[in-house]
Write a protein that holds these residues in place. Sequence first.
Motif, PDB file in Angstrom:
ATOM      1  N   ASP A 123       0.854  -1.182   0.000  1.00  0.00           N
ATOM      2  CA  ASP A 123       0.000   0.000   0.000  1.00  0.00           C
ATOM      3  C   ASP A 123       0.892   1.234   0.000  1.00  0.00           C
ATOM      4  O   ASP A 123       1.730   1.404   0.884  1.00  0.00           O
ATOM      5  CB  ASP A 123      -0.901  -0.017   1.244  1.00  0.00           C
ATOM      6  CG  ASP A 123      -2.156   0.801   1.052  1.00  0.00           C
ATOM      7  OD1 ASP A 123      -2.826   0.615   0.018  1.00  0.00           O
ATOM      8  OD2 ASP A 123      -2.478   1.626   1.936  1.00  0.00           O
TER       9      ASP A 123
ATOM     10  N   HIS B  82       0.698   5.493  -1.008  1.00  0.00           N
ATOM     11  CA  HIS B  82      -0.140   6.612  -1.436  1.00  0.00           C
ATOM     12  C   HIS B  82       0.668   7.877  -1.668  1.00  0.00           C
ATOM     13  O   HIS B  82       1.645   8.148  -0.959  1.00  0.00           O
ATOM     14  CB  HIS B  82      -1.205   6.900  -0.374  1.00  0.00           C
ATOM     15  CG  HIS B  82      -2.137   5.749  -0.140  1.00  0.00           C
ATOM     16  ND1 HIS B  82      -3.259   5.529  -0.903  1.00  0.00           N
ATOM     17  CD2 HIS B  82      -2.105   4.744   0.772  1.00  0.00           C
ATOM     18  CE1 HIS B  82      -3.886   4.437  -0.474  1.00  0.00           C
ATOM     19  NE2 HIS B  82      -3.196   3.947   0.545  1.00  0.00           N
TER      20      HIS B  82
ATOM     21  N   GLU C  73      -7.685   8.737   1.321  1.00  0.00           N
ATOM     22  CA  GLU C  73      -8.403   7.508   0.980  1.00  0.00           C
ATOM     23  C   GLU C  73      -9.510   7.326   2.016  1.00  0.00           C
ATOM     24  O   GLU C  73      -9.366   6.567   2.978  1.00  0.00           O
ATOM     25  CB  GLU C  73      -7.464   6.296   0.977  1.00  0.00           C
ATOM     26  CG  GLU C  73      -8.153   5.043   0.445  1.00  0.00           C
ATOM     27  CD  GLU C  73      -7.263   3.800   0.520  1.00  0.00           C
ATOM     28  OE1 GLU C  73      -7.473   2.889  -0.282  1.00  0.00           O
ATOM     29  OE2 GLU C  73      -6.377   3.745   1.396  1.00  0.00           O
TER      30      GLU C  73
ATOM     31  N   ASP D  56      -2.390   1.993  -4.683  1.00  0.00           N
ATOM     32  CA  ASP D  56      -2.843   3.183  -3.964  1.00  0.00           C
ATOM     33  C   ASP D  56      -4.318   3.101  -3.605  1.00  0.00           C
ATOM     34  O   ASP D  56      -4.999   4.114  -3.481  1.00  0.00           O
ATOM     35  CB  ASP D  56      -2.564   4.447  -4.785  1.00  0.00           C
ATOM     36  CG  ASP D  56      -3.324   4.460  -6.105  1.00  0.00           C
ATOM     37  OD1 ASP D  56      -3.988   3.442  -6.417  1.00  0.00           O
ATOM     38  OD2 ASP D  56      -3.272   5.486  -6.810  1.00  0.00           O
ATOM     39  N   CYS D  57      -4.812   1.855  -3.452  1.00  0.00           N
ATOM     40  CA  CYS D  57      -6.212   1.679  -3.086  1.00  0.00           C
ATOM     41  C   CYS D  57      -6.381   0.374  -2.320  1.00  0.00           C
ATOM     42  O   CYS D  57      -5.464  -0.435  -2.255  1.00  0.00           O
ATOM     43  CB  CYS D  57      -7.103   1.681  -4.324  1.00  0.00           C
ATOM     44  SG  CYS D  57      -6.785   0.351  -5.477  1.00  0.00           S
TER      45      CYS D  57
ATOM     46  N   GLY E 232      -5.774  -1.840  -7.897  1.00  0.00           N
ATOM     47  CA  GLY E 232      -4.534  -1.099  -7.712  1.00  0.00           C
ATOM     48  C   GLY E 232      -3.404  -1.572  -8.605  1.00  0.00           C
ATOM     49  O   GLY E 232      -2.428  -0.849  -8.821  1.00  0.00           O
TER      50      GLY E 232
END
Length: 241
Positions: free
Chosen positions: A79, A81, A87, A122-123, A129
């Motif tokens: 993960d 971001h 988010e 990023d999700c 993602g």
Amino acid sequence: MRLGHRAGHRRQWWFRLSAPSLPSAGLILVDEINGFCQVQGGALAPQADNAQVTRMVALSDDVARCFSAHARPLLAFIDSHSPGVPEPPYPAHCEQGSGEDELVAELAWLESDPHATLVRKDCINGYIGAIDPASGVNALQEWVGRQRLKTLVVAGICTDICVMDLVLTLLSARNHGLLGEVSDIVVLEPACATYDLSAESVAALGLPAPAIHPQRDAHHIGLYCMASRGAIIASQLRPLK
């Protein structure tokens, strides 16, 4: 010698624990990074030692090393971001350059392992993602096809969030012929974990009541949802050959 540990929970009447054989399998690890697993490693990391998270990391390391030793493919989601890009409904977490979006120390060896593929997302949903916004290429689909996999073994955090979203999407993708020869999606229960957020903590943080997140129950809810959609919930894996 069997690979794995006995499951630590006993409320298992609604799914069948099994030890599937892995003739043509790939291992997927979900978000076992500092921002989710290292004590006080970030806003969404455990604030004290957590037995479920510790068990997950230790077993994931064991399984990953076994896959690597047998030249089997591994994929680790991370993960990651862009700073300042939220988010919802979660606070800022795992921002690039923060150190939160790095594999935990026990799994850092994957960065240089020839059998490992690292995919930054990023999700919440790793399947989504893994799509390159410029080319439209899905790195996860490409990996599955390139390795000609028939079984996907999934482990990681959080059982009821990122792991569940990925597994449910994989099951739908399999059903629609998007995963080549894949037939089985296996969730290794002892190598999954989620977080704990008590009602007292939620009140102290000024969060709404739905933010309450009992770890044990949330873990089982995630497993139940995945099992009900067709995932195999496993307590251990048979030896790789």
